[in-house]
Motif scaffolding. Sequence first.
Motif, PDB file in Angstrom:
ATOM      1  N   LYS A  85      -7.360 -13.349 -24.430  1.00  0.00           N
ATOM      2  CA  LYS A  85      -6.695 -14.288 -23.518  1.00  0.00           C
ATOM      3  C   LYS A  85      -5.211 -13.967 -23.359  1.00  0.00           C
ATOM      4  O   LYS A  85      -4.600 -14.337 -22.352  1.00  0.00           O
TER       5      LYS A  85
ATOM      6  N   SER B 215      -9.408 -15.224 -29.848  1.00  0.00           N
ATOM      7  CA  SER B 215      -8.751 -15.483 -28.567  1.00  0.00           C
ATOM      8  C   SER B 215      -7.771 -14.402 -28.128  1.00  0.00           C
ATOM      9  O   SER B 215      -7.058 -14.580 -27.137  1.00  0.00           O
TER      10      SER B 215
ATOM     11  N   ALA C 109     -11.912 -19.580 -32.214  1.00  0.00           N
ATOM     12  CA  ALA C 109     -11.761 -18.671 -31.080  1.00  0.00           C
ATOM     13  C   ALA C 109     -11.220 -17.324 -31.534  1.00  0.00           C
ATOM     14  O   ALA C 109     -10.238 -17.262 -32.276  1.00  0.00           O
TER      15      ALA C 109
ATOM     16  N   LYS D 131     -12.597 -26.120 -34.079  1.00  0.00           N
ATOM     17  CA  LYS D 131     -13.063 -25.153 -33.089  1.00  0.00           C
ATOM     18  C   LYS D 131     -12.564 -23.776 -33.510  1.00  0.00           C
ATOM     19  O   LYS D 131     -11.613 -23.647 -34.280  1.00  0.00           O
TER      20      LYS D 131
ATOM     21  N   THR E 168     -14.662 -12.889 -24.228  1.00  0.00           N
ATOM     22  CA  THR E 168     -14.265 -14.031 -23.397  1.00  0.00           C
ATOM     23  C   THR E 168     -13.020 -14.709 -23.952  1.00  0.00           C
ATOM     24  O   THR E 168     -12.233 -15.269 -23.193  1.00  0.00           O
TER      25      THR E 168
ATOM     26  N   ASP F  61     -13.134 -17.353 -25.449  1.00  0.00           N
ATOM     27  CA  ASP F  61     -13.403 -18.788 -25.385  1.00  0.00           C
ATOM     28  C   ASP F  61     -13.686 -19.347 -26.779  1.00  0.00           C
ATOM     29  O   ASP F  61     -14.252 -18.669 -27.640  1.00  0.00           O
ATOM     30  N   ALA F  62     -13.312 -20.605 -26.968  1.00  0.00           N
ATOM     31  CA  ALA F  62     -13.540 -21.282 -28.245  1.00  0.00           C
ATOM     32  C   ALA F  62     -14.976 -21.785 -28.331  1.00  0.00           C
ATOM     33  O   ALA F  62     -15.597 -22.118 -27.314  1.00  0.00           O
TER      34      ALA F  62
ATOM     35  N   MET G  52     -17.556 -13.887 -28.165  1.00  0.00           N
ATOM     36  CA  MET G  52     -16.307 -14.523 -28.606  1.00  0.00           C
ATOM     37  C   MET G  52     -15.099 -13.633 -28.337  1.00  0.00           C
ATOM     38  O   MET G  52     -14.060 -14.095 -27.862  1.00  0.00           O
TER      39      MET G  52
END
Length: 266
Positions: A142, A139, A137, A135, A170, A172-173, A167
């Motif tokens: 976050k 990230s 992300a 996966k 958010t 999110d992955a 990507m």
Amino acid sequence: MKPFLHIEREGAVITARMDRPESRNALTKPEYFQEFVDLCQQIRIDTSIKVLILTGNGSAFCAGGNVKDMKERAGVFAGSPFELRNQYRNGIQRIPLALYDVEIPVIAALNGPAIGAGLDLACMCDVRISVTKAKFAESFIKLGIVPGDGGAWFLPRIIGLPKASIMALTGDAVNADKALEWGLVTELVNAEELDAAAMKLAQSMAANPGHGLRLTKRLLREGQHMRLDSLLELSAAFQSIAHHTEDHGEAVEAFLEKRDPKFTGK
């Protein structure tokens, strides 16, 4: 202390394996950054190297930064804002500058998740092959921070700005199937097939003349920020060099004689 990058060589192909599986190959120390820079310098000097494969040992390709160090403001995350700025510029940001300047093809063999700086690292490579259970992300958001390692430059150029915005904004992955659909990776394989798939692609590239690989890679890089007329001028200069190499002559002779060429790197 053992190196972060375990280096193997098979013919003209170098494989660099990030070797901290216990930390999911997190990029945590200045020494790790230096190893990437040193490897890129070795590739610049040694023209017998034609392709680089970058992968990881263990369950992850690269988990990015160390969140515990972020909490404690320790290690590469220590210091005042001014000190932190310089630690990024003189630390991890040396990796994208070094990898981007490498003139040979770089294949990322993604053996597991690529998160945060790990995704940015994968995006610094030219081609990405992934296992089916990986996966990905971008990230940073976050954790209330921004892509600090070049992701805001690399990711939109690979998957386009709208998808990169999803990507990055958010955090999110996305799974491997979505990564394939979006063009983030070019091939999905089972874990036990990853090394062989990456090597097969690497050998296909390495079968070509080394000077041609390096000049072509440079044109692809320069084309990302040049006007067409400027790129055509550079292409003409590179082409005139290529026409006067022994390997070009051998390639033409082999084509006309319907045989495999034997390149010498000259």
